[in-house]
Design a protein around this motif. Structure first.
Motif, PDB file in Angstrom:
ATOM      1  N   UNK A  51      43.317  31.584  30.741  1.00 57.92           N
ATOM      2  CA  UNK A  51      42.497  32.488  29.937  1.00 57.92           C
ATOM      3  C   UNK A  51      41.524  33.291  30.803  1.00 57.92           C
ATOM      4  N   UNK A  52      40.957  32.663  31.811  1.00 56.39           N
ATOM      5  CA  UNK A  52      40.032  33.376  32.694  1.00 56.39           C
ATOM      6  C   UNK A  52      40.749  34.453  33.506  1.00 56.39           C
ATOM      7  N   UNK A  53      41.991  34.183  33.874  1.00 52.42           N
ATOM      8  CA  UNK A  53      42.766  35.140  34.673  1.00 52.42           C
ATOM      9  C   UNK A  53      43.289  36.308  33.841  1.00 52.42           C
ATOM     10  N   UNK A  54      43.485  36.103  32.549  1.00 56.83           N
ATOM     11  CA  UNK A  54      44.200  37.107  31.761  1.00 56.83           C
ATOM     12  C   UNK A  54      43.399  37.735  30.632  1.00 56.83           C
ATOM     13  N   UNK A  55      42.178  37.269  30.394  1.00 51.75           N
ATOM     14  CA  UNK A  55      41.376  37.821  29.301  1.00 51.75           C
ATOM     15  C   UNK A  55      39.961  38.111  29.775  1.00 51.75           C
ATOM     16  N   UNK A  82      38.110  21.914  40.448  1.00 50.17           N
ATOM     17  CA  UNK A  82      38.377  23.065  41.315  1.00 50.17           C
ATOM     18  C   UNK A  82      37.269  23.354  42.315  1.00 50.17           C
ATOM     19  N   UNK A  83      36.120  22.728  42.161  1.00 52.67           N
ATOM     20  CA  UNK A  83      35.023  22.942  43.096  1.00 52.67           C
ATOM     21  C   UNK A  83      34.369  24.308  42.979  1.00 52.67           C
ATOM     22  N   UNK A  84      34.460  24.923  41.799  1.00 57.01           N
ATOM     23  CA  UNK A  84      33.871  26.242  41.591  1.00 57.01           C
ATOM     24  C   UNK A  84      33.431  26.375  40.145  1.00 57.01           C
ATOM     25  N   UNK A  85      32.841  27.516  39.814  1.00 54.66           N
ATOM     26  CA  UNK A  85      32.440  27.782  38.438  1.00 54.66           C
ATOM     27  C   UNK A  85      33.500  28.651  37.758  1.00 54.66           C
ATOM     28  N   UNK A  91      36.330  35.874  38.972  1.00 50.30           N
ATOM     29  CA  UNK A  91      36.170  36.952  39.957  1.00 50.30           C
ATOM     30  C   UNK A  91      37.231  36.859  41.059  1.00 50.30           C
ATOM     31  N   UNK A  92      37.540  35.644  41.476  1.00 54.66           N
ATOM     32  CA  UNK A  92      38.472  35.450  42.581  1.00 54.66           C
ATOM     33  C   UNK A  92      39.925  35.621  42.165  1.00 54.66           C
ATOM     34  N   UNK A  93      40.272  35.261  40.934  1.00 59.22           N
ATOM     35  CA  UNK A  93      41.687  35.196  40.552  1.00 59.22           C
ATOM     36  C   UNK A  93      42.084  36.139  39.429  1.00 59.22           C
TER      37      UNK A  93
END
Length: 99
Positions: A51-55, A82-85, A91-93
């Motif tokens: 969802x974060x990658x596509x929306x 994942x060691x991230x927020x 932002x990264x992916x």
């Protein structure tokens, strides 16, 4: 409540309303090397990642739709797995937007 015509030993076995009889996940550590809860949380994090990658959904909505409840719950699981927020992950992916 056990239900009409059932003994305590039979419980809810076979009752389509009983979620334990119908979940698609593993039933033991032997199937995946994970406890059922750990497996479920990994599935939820995977859905949140998608969802974060596509929306452009807000983090709180991503948390609800992926089964992690709240933005705080999503952040906790992202840190753990994942060691991230979630925002940094997005932002990264995030795939490229429209040109």
């Amino acid at each position: 409540m056990i239900g009409p015509g059932r003994t305590r030993e039979q419980g809810h076995r076979g009752d389509p309303r009983h979620p334990q009889e119908h979940h698609p996940g593993p039933r033991s550590v032997g199937e995946t090397g994970l406890t059922p809860l750990a497996w479920l949380n990994r599935q939820r994090v995977a859905r949140a990642r998608e969802l974060l990658e596509t929306t452009d959904l807000p983090v709180a909505v991503v948390a609800q739709r992926s089964g992690l409840g709240t933005g705080d719950g999503l952040r906790l699981h992202f840190r753990r797995h994942l060691g991230t927020t979630p925002s940094a992950y997005r932002r990264a992916f995030r795939g490229p937007g429209p040109a």
